[in-house]
Enzyme design. Sequence first.
Site, PDB file in Angstrom:
ATOM      1  N   SER A  95     -64.086  -0.993 -29.117  1.00  0.00           N
ATOM      2  CA  SER A  95     -62.997  -1.168 -30.068  1.00  0.00           C
ATOM      3  C   SER A  95     -63.534  -1.097 -31.509  1.00  0.00           C
ATOM      4  O   SER A  95     -64.118  -0.082 -31.880  1.00  0.00           O
ATOM      5  CB  SER A  95     -62.260  -2.481 -29.773  1.00  0.00           C
ATOM      6  N   HIS A 228     -57.006  -2.356 -22.457  1.00  0.00           N
ATOM      7  CA  HIS A 228     -57.941  -2.328 -23.569  1.00  0.00           C
ATOM      8  C   HIS A 228     -59.260  -3.024 -23.224  1.00  0.00           C
ATOM      9  O   HIS A 228     -60.327  -2.579 -23.634  1.00  0.00           O
ATOM     10  CB  HIS A 228     -57.302  -2.979 -24.795  1.00  0.00           C
TER      11      HIS A 228
END
Length: 255
Positions: A95, A228
């Site tokens: 990320s 995610h």
Amino acid sequence: MSHDLRTSRWIQKLGTQHGDRPRLLCLPHAGGSGSFYHPLSVHLGATVDVFAVQYPGRQERRSEPPLVTIDELAERIHAELTTWTDRPLVLFGHSMGAVIGYEVGRRLERDGVPPAGLIVSGRRAPSLHVEESLHRRGDQALIAEVRQLSGTAAALLEDAELLEMILPALRADYRAIETYRHRPGRELDCPVTALVGEDDHRASVDHVRAWREHTTGAFDLRTFPGGHFYLNNRWPDVAAAIRAAVTSFTAPVLP
């Protein structure tokens, strides 16, 4: 010459170090800490020396003010790596950490000491800008976002005292990644491997595939079941993909 990591606040050793193997430097997500990558060190301990960056403002560095730009984070981490020239270095970021890894890699290549490769996870390519402003919203909006992404243990989000400790760093990280703008220029020459969860609503497979445009070297894309934070349920599989990437990055070039 090897860097004396015992004196570094920025870089933690994870697992057993052998001193003659490639180094993997792991960069955390927004609000994350170096300890997030401990499971990775367990699965990679036989083949790679694993390290993790500890950003200021969390855990043992919680008394330090967090940094609020990707550039400053990248510059400070890059400064820690100036003596890491004795062994191959692979950068791995999830990320926000993927973007920091990319910017650190650009700086290392500028200096003529390129990383062996970059592994990015759960992040769209740097040139794909999406307007985001969560860092300007209230605490509850920030907490709701983190809860939805499932990157932080639910118990932490219910503990008011712990929340008070982690929110400043979390907000600073979101400010850093949401205000980041890719600067066109020379892209990486090192190979890049991109990892992504098939159901990641923050980083679609197509947006992660666009990392191909950010290197003149080899590119590989690996997808995993999950969202995610697919890593939390897939550490053995993620470690296998990273091991394969590191092996590819560091293999001798045959004539």
